[in-house]
Scaffold this active site. Structure first.
Site, PDB file in Angstrom:
ATOM      1  N   ARG A 108       0.871  -1.179   0.000  1.00 36.23           N
ATOM      2  CA  ARG A 108       0.000   0.000   0.000  1.00 36.23           C
ATOM      3  C   ARG A 108       0.905   1.225   0.000  1.00 36.23           C
ATOM      4  NH1 ARG A 108      -5.090   2.163   3.467  1.00 36.23           N
ATOM      5  NH2 ARG A 108      -6.060   0.632   2.106  1.00 36.23           N
ATOM      6  N   HIS A 135      -7.384   0.640  -6.330  1.00 33.49           N
ATOM      7  CA  HIS A 135      -7.625  -0.069  -5.069  1.00 33.49           C
ATOM      8  C   HIS A 135      -8.400  -1.352  -5.424  1.00 33.49           C
ATOM      9  CE1 HIS A 135      -7.851  -0.804  -0.925  1.00 33.49           C
ATOM     10  NE2 HIS A 135      -8.648   0.156  -0.509  1.00 33.49           N
ATOM     11  N   GLN A 138     -10.405  -3.577  -2.909  1.00 29.70           N
ATOM     12  CA  GLN A 138     -11.623  -2.890  -2.467  1.00 29.70           C
ATOM     13  C   GLN A 138     -12.765  -3.145  -3.459  1.00 29.70           C
ATOM     14  OE1 GLN A 138     -12.160  -0.764   0.422  1.00 29.70           O
ATOM     15  NE2 GLN A 138     -14.217  -1.210  -0.226  1.00 29.70           N
ATOM     16  N   ASP A 230     -16.786   8.107  -1.417  1.00 29.07           N
ATOM     17  CA  ASP A 230     -15.491   7.928  -0.751  1.00 29.07           C
ATOM     18  C   ASP A 230     -15.082   9.302  -0.216  1.00 29.07           C
ATOM     19  OD1 ASP A 230     -12.949   7.077   0.056  1.00 29.07           O
ATOM     20  OD2 ASP A 230     -12.128   7.008  -1.978  1.00 29.07           O
ATOM     21  N   CYS A 271     -16.303   2.748   0.959  1.00 30.68           N
ATOM     22  CA  CYS A 271     -15.146   1.875   1.227  1.00 30.68           C
ATOM     23  C   CYS A 271     -14.627   2.027   2.645  1.00 30.68           C
ATOM     24  CB  CYS A 271     -14.044   2.174   0.214  1.00 30.68           C
ATOM     25  SG  CYS A 271     -13.546   3.901   0.204  1.00 30.68           S
ATOM     26  N   ARG A 299     -13.996  -7.311   2.764  1.00 29.68           N
ATOM     27  CA  ARG A 299     -12.567  -7.127   2.434  1.00 29.68           C
ATOM     28  C   ARG A 299     -11.784  -8.386   2.801  1.00 29.68           C
ATOM     29  NH1 ARG A 299     -10.227  -2.406   2.185  1.00 29.68           N
ATOM     30  NH2 ARG A 299      -8.733  -3.598   0.978  1.00 29.68           N
TER      31      ARG A 299
HETATM   32  N1   CP Z   1     -11.117   0.707   2.667  1.00 31.98           N
HETATM   33  C1   CP Z   1      -9.840   0.656   3.094  1.00 31.98           C
HETATM   34  O1   CP Z   1      -8.903   0.402   2.315  1.00 31.98           O
HETATM   35  O2   CP Z   1      -9.678   0.890   4.411  1.00 31.98           O
HETATM   36  P1   CP Z   1      -8.279   1.096   5.141  1.00 31.98           P
HETATM   37  O3   CP Z   1      -7.677   2.354   4.625  1.00 31.98           O
HETATM   38  O4   CP Z   1      -8.626   1.150   6.589  1.00 31.98           O
HETATM   39  O5   CP Z   1      -7.404  -0.093   4.817  1.00 31.98           O
HETATM   40  N1  NVA Z   2      -9.517   7.298  -1.716  1.00 30.36           N
HETATM   41  C1  NVA Z   2      -9.139   6.932  -0.366  1.00 30.36           C
HETATM   42  C2  NVA Z   2      -9.469   5.502  -0.118  1.00 30.36           C
HETATM   43  C3  NVA Z   2      -9.191   5.030   1.290  1.00 30.36           C
HETATM   44  C4  NVA Z   2      -9.515   3.575   1.464  1.00 30.36           C
HETATM   45  C5  NVA Z   2      -7.679   7.222  -0.153  1.00 30.36           C
HETATM   46  O1  NVA Z   2      -6.873   6.922  -1.044  1.00 30.36           O
HETATM   47  O2  NVA Z   2      -7.319   7.749   0.906  1.00 30.36           O
END
Ligand code: CP
Ligand code: NVA
Length: 314
Positions: A108, A135, A138, A230, A271, A299
């Site tokens: 990530r 993502h 997700q 989101d 999400c 998830r």
């Molecule tokens: N939806 C999601 O990716 O959550 P986190 O950022 O908590 O992993």
């Molecule tokens: N768009 C958001 C998603 C978090 C799960 C981000 O990248 O912060």
């Protein structure tokens, strides 16, 4: 045709055929059913998973760590303060070393290119747990949630209201085009999804019959089976806060917007994490139409399915 994803990375769902995505969703249902019946196996015994995080996470980290660990695997959490990730040694060299010690890597972070380099040089499956562009794990959980609520996703209308160019919107667009779901992005012109992605998506959508619509008109929420939003400010974009609030305030998902679908069975998706009072009101996300908590649980099941498909001969 039998499907095998053994040894594959999941960097973006663009790399997966509709049949392969459907296979992952079916496997996710099987895994979820096993979990509900307390059937936990040892399918990752003897395997190791590196969890590389440049950005914060609750769901993604916990899903990977618990799904892998409860089946006998050994997950190792590594933040950028713990390891060299392009600092002091090259990313390629770190990837080579991780590939000698781990069965798979979750990444990530910021750049999609980092995930690609990790996959190329480690030679083990790499899972994209969120980059600035995509993502994908997700989107799998989101579509499992849609299937649980509506059966088939083909022909459903999914509406995303908010930042149209972020990783979540982009991933939803890809999976919708691949599976024949009509996908509408309601966003101000300044935040339209980028043209390069739209060009990639167009032939996929044509094949499956998915209608992809980009608009700034909130009335386009009409007939939505699911309304998704989101955060307005994604991780790494904190300096854009004032501008985003100004641009996106008219696109908040509130009960008025949910009612505009005109469908009593429409659901709300997010999400998470959510900033209640910004992109969504508390009454919607905590209300009866919200499936955000099922999404969060999903998830784990979808991530377990991805690891089973790519690390074992399941
Ligand atoms: N939806 C999601 O990716 O959550 P986190 O950022 O908590 O992993
Ligand atoms: N768009 C958001 C998603 C978090 C799960 C981000 O990248 O912060």
């Amino acid at each position: 045709m039998s499907i095998s994803l053994f040894g594959r990375s999941l960097l973006t769902l663009l790399d997966f055929s509709p049949e392969e995505i459907q296979y992952l969703l079916e496997l996710s249902k099987k895994v979820k059913n096993e979990a509900k019946n307390n059937n936990v196996f040892r399918r990752f015994e003897g395997k190791t998973l590196a969890l590389l995080f440049e950005k914060r996470s609750t769901r993604t980290r916990c899903a990977f760590e618990t799904a892998f660990g409860e089946e006998g695997g050994h997950p190792v959490f590594l933040s950028t303060t713990d390891i060299q990730l392009g600092a002091k040694e090259s990313l390629e060299d770190t990837a080579r070393v991780l590939g000698r010690m781990f069965s798979a890597i979750q990444y990530r972070g910021f750049k999609q290119e980092t995930a690609e380099i990790l996959a190329e040089y480690s030679q083990v499956p790499v899972y994209n747990g969120l980059t600035d562009l995509y993502h994908p794990t997700q989107a799998l959980a989101d579509f499992l949630t849609l299937e649980e609520n509506f059966g088939n996703v083909k022909g459903l209308k999914l509406v995303y209201a908010g930042d149209g160019r972020n990783n979540v919107a982009r991933s939803l667009m890809v999976i919708s085009a691949k599976l024949g779901t009509h996908f509408t992005v309601i966003t101000p012109d300044e935040l339209n999804p980028d043209e390069v992605l739209l060009k990639k998506i167009a032939p996929l959508a044509e094949k499956t019959g998915a209608v992809i619509t980009i608009t700034s008109d909130i009335n386009a929420v009409k007939d939505a089976d699911a309304v998704y939003t989101d955060v307005w400010i994604s991780m790494g974009e904190e300096d854009k806060r004032d501008e985003r609030i100004r641009l996106l305030s008219p696109y908040q998902v509130n009960q008025k917007m949910m009612d505009k679908t005109g469908k009593s069975g429409s659901i709300f998706l997010h999400c998470l994490p959510a900033v209640k009072g910004e992109e969504v009101t508390a009454d919607v996300i905590d209300g009866p139409q919200s499936k955000a908590w099922d999404q969060a649980e999903n998830r784990k099941h979808t991530i377990k399915a991805v690891m089973l498909a790519t690390l074992t001969k399941c």
